[in-house]
Write an enzyme that holds these catalytic residues in place. Structure first.
Site, PDB file in Angstrom:
ATOM      1  N   SER A  93      25.230  -9.885   8.128  1.00 41.08           N
ATOM      2  CA  SER A  93      24.873 -10.138   6.739  1.00 41.08           C
ATOM      3  C   SER A  93      24.175  -8.911   6.149  1.00 41.08           C
ATOM      4  O   SER A  93      24.750  -7.825   6.154  1.00 41.08           O
ATOM      5  CB  SER A  93      23.999 -11.395   6.654  1.00 41.08           C
ATOM      6  OG  SER A  93      23.891 -11.838   5.323  1.00 41.08           O
ATOM      7  N   ASP A 116      34.094 -15.309   2.844  1.00 39.24           N
ATOM      8  CA  ASP A 116      32.705 -15.296   3.283  1.00 39.24           C
ATOM      9  C   ASP A 116      31.830 -16.181   2.394  1.00 39.24           C
ATOM     10  O   ASP A 116      31.856 -16.077   1.161  1.00 39.24           O
ATOM     11  CB  ASP A 116      32.169 -13.861   3.259  1.00 39.24           C
ATOM     12  CG  ASP A 116      30.802 -13.749   3.885  1.00 39.24           C
ATOM     13  OD1 ASP A 116      30.729 -13.504   5.096  1.00 39.24           O
ATOM     14  OD2 ASP A 116      29.807 -13.912   3.160  1.00 39.24           O
ATOM     15  N   HIS A 171      30.109 -17.531   7.648  1.00 35.47           N
ATOM     16  CA  HIS A 171      29.243 -16.365   7.445  1.00 35.47           C
ATOM     17  C   HIS A 171      28.552 -16.038   8.771  1.00 35.47           C
ATOM     18  O   HIS A 171      27.989 -16.914   9.409  1.00 35.47           O
ATOM     19  CB  HIS A 171      28.209 -16.641   6.352  1.00 35.47           C
ATOM     20  CG  HIS A 171      27.371 -15.452   5.987  1.00 35.47           C
ATOM     21  ND1 HIS A 171      27.933 -14.290   5.480  1.00 35.47           N
ATOM     22  CD2 HIS A 171      26.032 -15.218   6.074  1.00 35.47           C
ATOM     23  CE1 HIS A 171      26.957 -13.406   5.247  1.00 35.47           C
ATOM     24  NE2 HIS A 171      25.807 -13.939   5.608  1.00 35.47           N
TER      25      HIS A 171
END
Length: 527
Positions: free
Chosen positions: A254, A361, A410
């Site tokens: 991330s 995502d 994610h």
């Protein structure tokens, strides 16, 4: 207190006896048996001849010692070390890590917290930054992981973050140990290619996508020192074995994945400038490849979640004192925010980077103000989601090494089940191993640092590097992680998920030129 000490001492003695016994067995084994692991076993006849020659060469005194040894036991006396048992046990554990039988006993497998000695390098609130580490004796491979967790870009959003997510802005309540999972796991069955590396987990407490260089000015302000934290951690690790490393893999998920793109060249340059040119620096960016695309619904930039990434980064980079790769800065003078987007910064990087990105995502959908809250998705939103997948696929077209499943999710590399997801029959773990082999091949061919990255290695049969799903909608890959209804928490099959999103089987079958029943069967089977 005394009884606790007796129990602790007894436990320590048990560990010591076990490890020493295994060591004794290892050293007592026939020489030939111990050599089999490193080379080809010798024929039985040759072994017998060698043993006869050794017996003829032995002195009478040596034969006598052997004879005595076979009739007497091997007593283990620990009375001499009971007064300093903690130190002795620590030495035995270090020895055990170098022997497979003892290392399999899972001694000290958690990563331990180290607060930076340079306390001027801090988290947002001024508390000292740090890292978790588990060393692997004898390994020359190091894996440094950058944690993710969004960001804040002005005083208002940072105050809100400090109230709701203080762990990501302060080191005050960090635990003393941390368990490694996924690619940070020390278990070979969970992490077959990196389990024996030196593992370092760097907690995210700077809220600046690992780019900041500004100190805390006054009591009411915040520090943003993400880039400096990485630099200081690397400096400390050089005193703990990194100086002898062959490979340093800078990984992150991330915001940490974006942090890899921003810092991998900085780390390589830092090591080279200090004379450590033998350390090959690489990057692994997971779920950090964001697009500066048009939002599905435009909203005012009032909070982190609804603010468009371009607007948030434009405001944040000034607030943080953000640092980007020099080559990208020169290409975007005055608009350095462009360097936070993968497809713009990647072509300018010198270090090789492997990109892992879900085609759909969840964080990208969130910042685009697409919220799948249980209501059926109408055609306009469905088309937007599909176009988003196509845009992402196009932005990754020229990346030599990547893994892009068509899933709605994610982050992946620190999940315990990270090897379950496959693209075209290949797992992420396998793809990373293939990438590692291709880089080694490049090094053997004396490729330059830059050429390692830009030249796509010749494909090896059964060892692909460029893996992108070609199917057009979320979760069309049967190995995607389980989907749960955001309202009920119930697991959904692929067909349930697509119907839940308003997917029209009849219409899609007509567009694809096939019978609706055939398409429905393919979806049920995850094809």
């Amino acid at each position: 207190m005394q009884s606790r000490g007796v129990v602790r001492s007894s436990a320590g003695l048990s560990v010591v006896r076990s490890c020493l016994l295994l060591l004794f067995i290892h050293l007592s084994a026939p020489v030939d048996a111990r050599r089999v692991r490193g080379g080809r076993a010798q024929p039985r006849r040759m072994q017998i001849q060698q043993q006869q020659q050794q017996q003829q060469q032995q002195t009478p005194a040596h034969k006598e010692r052997v004879a005595v040894g076979t009739t007497e036991s091997f007593p283990l006396d620990f009375t001499a070390v009971e007064g300093n048992m903690d130190n002795f046990v620590r030495q035995i554990k270090n020895l055990a890590q170098s022997l497979y039988p003892c290392s399999a006993q899972k001694l000290d497998q958690d990563m331990k917290l180290h607060i930076l000695k340079n306390t001027s390098v801090t988290c947002n609130d001024g508390t000292p930054a740090g890292y978790y580490m588990k060393q692997s004796k004898g390994s020359k491979r190091w894996l440094l992981f950058l944690e993710g967790g969004w960001y804040c870009f002005n005083r208002q959003t940072c105050d809100s973050r400090y109230e709701t997510m203080r762990r990501l802005m302060s080191s005050t309540k960090w635990p003393q140990t941390r368990k490694g999972t996924g690619i940070l796991s020390p278990q070979p069955e969970e992490n077959p290619h990196w389990w024996n590396a030196n593992m370092v987990f760097i907690p995210y407490c700077s809220s600046d996508v690992w780019s900041g260089t500004s100190q805390k000015i006054d009591q009411s302000d915040y520090a943003f020192m993400g880039s400096l934290i990485i630099k200081e951690v690397v400096n400390e690790l050089l005193t703990k074995g990194l100086n002898n490393a062959k490979v340093l893999l800078l990984a992150g998920s991330s915001a940490g994945g974006t942090g890899v793109l921003l810092n991998v060249d900085h780390v390589a340059e830092q090591l080279q400038s200090q004379g450590y040119r033998g350390v090959h620096v690489r990057g692994l960016a997971d779920s950090g490849w964001f697009l500066d695309n048009k939002q599905y619904k435009f909203k005012d930039c009032l909070d982190t979640i609804s603010c468009a990434p371009t607007e948030a980064i434009k405001r944040g980079i000034t607030y943080w004192g953000g640092l980007v790769p020099e080559s990208c800065r020169q290409a975007h003078v005055g608009e350095e925010w462009n360097c936070f987007f993968g497809y713009k910064v990647f072509p300018m990087l010198k270090s090789p980077v492997f990109v892992v990105q879900w085609l759909f995502d969840e964080a990208q959908l969130t910042v685009d103000n697409v919220h799948l809250t249980g209501q059926p998705v109408h055609e306009g939103l469905w088309r937007y989601i599909q176009n988003l997948g196509q845009e992402l696929r196009s932005s990754l077209h020229d990346i030599p090494a990547l893994f892009v499943p068509a899933c709605l999710s994610h982050e992946i590399i620190t999940r315990t089940n990270w090897m379950d997801v496959q693209v075209k029959g290949t797992s992420l773990s396998r793809a990373l191993h293939c990438w590692d082999r291709s880089l080694q091949h490049s090094l053997h061919n004396n490729s330059s640092h830059g050429n390692q990255k830009h030249q796509r290695a010749p494909p090896t049969r059964g060892c692909p590097l460029h893996l992108v799903d070609s199917c057009p909608w979320p979760h069309c890959n049967p190995s995607c992680p389980t989907i749960r209804d955001q309202l009920t928490g119930q697991e959904m099959s692929v067909i349930q998920f697509l119907k839940h999103m308003g997917f029209d089987v009849q219409k899609m079958a007509q567009q694809q030129g096939m019978d609706p029943r055939k398409l429905l069967g393919m979806l049920n089977n995850g094809n």
